[in-house]
Enzyme design. Sequence first.
Site, PDB file in Angstrom:
ATOM      1  N   SER A  59      77.032   1.304  45.211  1.00 21.02           N
ATOM      2  CA  SER A  59      76.900   1.967  43.751  1.00 21.02           C
ATOM      3  C   SER A  59      77.764   3.251  43.579  1.00 21.02           C
ATOM      4  O   SER A  59      77.769   3.746  42.470  1.00 21.02           O
ATOM      5  CB  SER A  59      75.733   1.868  43.451  1.00 21.02           C
ATOM      6  OG  SER A  59      74.931   2.994  44.102  1.00 21.02           O
ATOM      7  N   HIS A  60      78.284   3.888  44.657  1.00 22.58           N
ATOM      8  CA  HIS A  60      78.743   5.035  44.582  1.00 22.58           C
ATOM      9  C   HIS A  60      80.350   4.990  45.387  1.00 22.58           C
ATOM     10  O   HIS A  60      80.719   6.182  45.531  1.00 22.58           O
ATOM     11  CB  HIS A  60      78.108   6.328  45.130  1.00 22.58           C
ATOM     12  CG  HIS A  60      77.096   6.745  44.261  1.00 22.58           C
ATOM     13  ND1 HIS A  60      75.716   6.480  44.172  1.00 22.58           N
ATOM     14  CD2 HIS A  60      77.106   7.383  42.997  1.00 22.58           C
ATOM     15  CE1 HIS A  60      74.930   7.061  43.388  1.00 22.58           C
ATOM     16  NE2 HIS A  60      75.712   7.771  42.342  1.00 22.58           N
ATOM     17  N   ASP A 120      72.383   0.760  40.842  1.00 19.93           N
ATOM     18  CA  ASP A 120      71.967  -0.342  41.639  1.00 19.93           C
ATOM     19  C   ASP A 120      71.748  -1.461  40.430  1.00 19.93           C
ATOM     20  O   ASP A 120      71.865  -2.877  40.800  1.00 19.93           O
ATOM     21  CB  ASP A 120      70.570  -0.005  42.467  1.00 19.93           C
ATOM     22  CG  ASP A 120      70.818   0.691  43.444  1.00 19.93           C
ATOM     23  OD1 ASP A 120      71.792   0.475  44.310  1.00 19.93           O
ATOM     24  OD2 ASP A 120      70.141   1.519  43.771  1.00 19.93           O
TER      25      ASP A 120
END
Lengths: 348, 348
Positions: free
Chosen positions: B61-62, B202
């Site tokens: 997610s990053h 997420d």
Amino acid sequence: MNSRANEKTAEATVGEADVNLTLAEAEALSLRVLSQNGLSALHAASVTRVIVAGQRDACASHGMYRLLSCVQSMRHGKVSPGAVPTIEQRSAAVVVVDAHRGFSPLAFEMGAPHLIEKVAKTGVAALIINNCYHFSALWPEVEALAAHGVAALAMTPSHSCVAPAGGRAPVFGTNPIAFAFPRGGQQPYVFDFATSVVARGDIELHRRRGDPIPAGWGINASGEATTSADEVLDGGVMLAFGGHKGSALATMIELLAGPLIGDLTSLESREFDGGAGVTPLHGELILAFDPQVLGGARDDLSAERLFSAITDQGARLPSERRYAARERSLVEGIRIPAALYRDLLALL
Amino acid sequence: MNSRANEKTAEATVGEADVNLTLAEAEALSLRVLSQNGLSALHAASVTRVIVAGQRDACASHGMYRLLSCVQSMRHGKVSPGAVPTIEQRSAAVVVVDAHRGFSPLAFEMGAPHLIEKVAKTGVAALIINNCYHFSALWPEVEALAAHGVAALAMTPSHSCVAPAGGRAPVFGTNPIAFAFPRGGQQPYVFDFATSVVARGDIELHRRRGDPIPAGWGINASGEATTSADEVLDGGVMLAFGGHKGSALATMIELLAGPLIGDLTSLESREFDGGAGVTPLHGELILAFDPQVLGGARDDLSAERLFSAITDQGARLPSERRYAARERSLVEGIRIPAALYRDLLALL
């Protein structure tokens, strides 16, 4: 005071009603209990301030009840009852107070003015307390700093009694963390919580009352869930709040208020105690932040909008109940269980 | 790169297998996507470093996925793609970097050396970043500081999307907090978590995959529990981790990285966004602590005993999985979903 005390004992014995004391009476009782058990006048005064403040704010587990463990700790000969804290200006932004194995409140009171002075210049500053016996709540400290217009963050380990997420053996103490943010003319925003699901004192109070504890607070010596306060306190383990995140925070508190400042972890505090059951010996880290230096204004509209957004939807700010109890106590005094009152008188 | 990219698109279209890229290829792709969308070379390099590091450490997610929102933010014209951060030495212990509405990673990279220099003298010091668009994880920052032998704590608000405990309306952002503690020759102890139950990314990834989210992550626009990522992201609200304690921490992050440093809260960041759906604009507070000044030693036995007490009972340190993924990625490269790879190529 003595005849008054006797009257109250009699009253308590008959109906087992709570005993009502004015704040001045509670202070006087605390001072007598501590002084007659050998604590120096300076320490007795500062310990009394935090204990009476705890009772006044209806934090029973950090109130008059704590006098029992303070005296127990002194009688074990581990706490130095006349220790005079020494102060070191470590840097432009750090003051270190060595408590020399005395109780922590005096060390905090002596270090705080230096912290306030430093943070006004540097914007961020730290008060480190080493070698202190720590039993008090942290909110009296951060609240005292907020009264000077600075934000404050305090943390300390304790005795290991909390398992890490995914484990069953105690590593962390209840490792409290407290924070205060000044609000101009109003009471500051303050929180103070254990990184265990509850404070150990809450489990101790359940045991004292003979009540079961809620599920999820701890596990017994065999690693099984239990609602028995006895099983958790005697050989069992408490659990961290919030799963792996709470466990990570507890680890941070161990590191910042332990190894970082050359002081003991909760495991080491427990070892040093050697089964005596005394209040933990360790360090404390207190950070201060000055909004005037860091770019914020003291009565910040932005912060007030945040608080309103929380309270306008019916959610509570963490210190509200405590402040309400304080207002009541200032008028009506405090109430403690008759049995506790008898136990305190027995220490005289 | 172009023919290689085309090969991979073809491969992806047929089997929808993940696309495998070396770290150098991922970097080159990120640089091209960012540069061709107008980001300055300095910014593109620093944004690429955190995005590729995220993907390398399996923080999907990053990772590369964030390039989509970076470009979206630039296309909305809110992010200043060529902003040159300015540095102010606010005090002996505080450096302030104004990002001038550019992305945050360059501001951090320019401020960090000053923070390191200050903390070596003062023991505790702060890096304040103002007016930055922040989308990255915080662990790359605290990990970079720990590489200099200092402990670090970073926090930032985001866009309001999380309800306070006891409420139903969004007040907090996902408000991440990250911490690193140096461990001599080993990788540092690092955690980085959202104070919401999960990171917003997420939930976005669940939506992208069409998967339901677990119960407890959020509530819908009517205030009811839901397992629909859409319902939470579109008009619903996320929940804070750990009940009132997590909610209190989220409040602290709003205050310390917002009003304290004269920057926006998550509510204000959301207002400023005005529905554009751009990466949040706000500030960040990064604290550093030097064990050499504060009384601790750099490879502290006491800290190592703490870590062993956690891992010896089978519990995990929070960064273990990330470090393992890093080792794998350094050998095998990274894998991203074929659909994401196509979306990235479409930005060129």
